[in-house]
Design an enzyme around this catalytic site. Structure first.
Site, short mmCIF file in Angstrom:
data_model
loop_
_atom_site.label_atom_id
_atom_site.label_comp_id
_atom_site.label_asym_id
_atom_site.label_seq_id
_atom_site.Cartn_x
_atom_site.Cartn_y
_atom_site.Cartn_z
N LYS A 84 35.55 57.36 51.15
CA LYS A 84 36.36 57.17 49.95
C LYS A 84 36.89 55.77 49.92
O LYS A 84 36.89 55.07 50.94
CB LYS A 84 37.50 58.19 49.93
CG LYS A 84 38.43 58.07 51.12
CD LYS A 84 39.49 59.14 51.11
CE LYS A 84 40.36 59.01 52.37
NZ LYS A 84 41.37 60.04 52.44
N ALA B 276 28.62 60.97 66.71
CA ALA B 276 27.65 59.97 66.29
C ALA B 276 27.90 59.56 64.84
O ALA B 276 28.24 60.39 64.00
CB ALA B 276 26.24 60.51 66.45
N HIS C 56 42.85 34.79 48.10
CA HIS C 56 41.96 33.63 48.07
C HIS C 56 40.69 33.98 48.86
O HIS C 56 40.47 33.48 49.97
CB HIS C 56 42.69 32.42 48.68
CG HIS C 56 42.10 31.12 48.27
ND1 HIS C 56 41.46 30.30 49.16
CD2 HIS C 56 42.05 30.50 47.07
CE1 HIS C 56 41.03 29.22 48.54
NE2 HIS C 56 41.39 29.32 47.26
#
Length: 194
Positions: free
Chosen positions: A188, A168, A126
């Site tokens: 991915k 970083a 939902h």
């Protein structure tokens, strides 16, 4: 130059005394401020900052571009932000709905986000519920002597063990072993829902 140093010292004194007066914000010794951070806490939340820690919100003389001032938010009842001694925190957002604990001697570079909550529930069945329902959050622990590079995002449920370095631009979720270098190097689809 001398006037600027005096102004910085006055600002630091003002900020230190101002935040000390706020209920639930505790300094465990002298805390150093450069520039003005954003600090907000729920009246039943707690923020603790260890001695000799620097909260740097000033872009001036910082070695990379810093997008925003430091922000410490503990905006739900019982939320905790605990920062250890001798840390240097630059232009970072630390947002706790549950608990974020940062150990001693940690370096946190600019534009880092440490958040223990997604802000919204996943609600795949939902999705409209994402607009109105907040998630519960999972604590974040950063142990002693950790170096976090710039533009890092640390998500809820993360533990970064002692002496590790976070590269970083990384997104961190889960456990990072002690004295390791961690970095995100691939993007991915993690999971697709039907």
């Amino acid at each position: 130059m001398i006037l600027q140093k005096i102004n910085n010292k006055l600002l630091n004194l003002f900020l230190s005394s101002y935040y000390k007066k706020l209920k639930g914000i505790n300094f465990l010794g002298k805390v150093h401020f450069k520039g003005k951070p954003v600090i907000f806490k729920h009246h039943d939340a707690r923020i603790v900052i260890g001695k000799n820690t620097l909260i740097n919100s000033s872009k001036k003389k910082y070695h990379i571009n810093m997008h925003s001032a430091c922000k410490l938010l503990a905006d739900r009842p019982q939320a905790e932000i605990i920062i250890g001694e001798n840390c240097r925190i630059h232009g970072t957002c630390i947002h706790a709905v549950k608990k974020i604990h940062i150990g001693n001697n940690c370096l946190i570079a600019a534009n880092t986000n440490i958040i223990d909550s997604n802000g919204h529930i996943l609600a795949m069945d939902h999705p409209i519920d994402r607009l109105t329902i907040a998630d519960e959050g999972k604590q974040v622990i950063v142990e002693d002597n950790v170096w976090i590079g710039s533009n890092v995002t640390i998500l809820g449920g993360t533990i970064i063990r002692e002496g590790s370095v976070i590269m970083a631009g990384s997104v961190v979720k889960g456990e990072v072993p002690a004295k390791s270098i961690y970095g995100t190097d691939s993007f991915k689809v993690i999971k697709q829902y039907e």
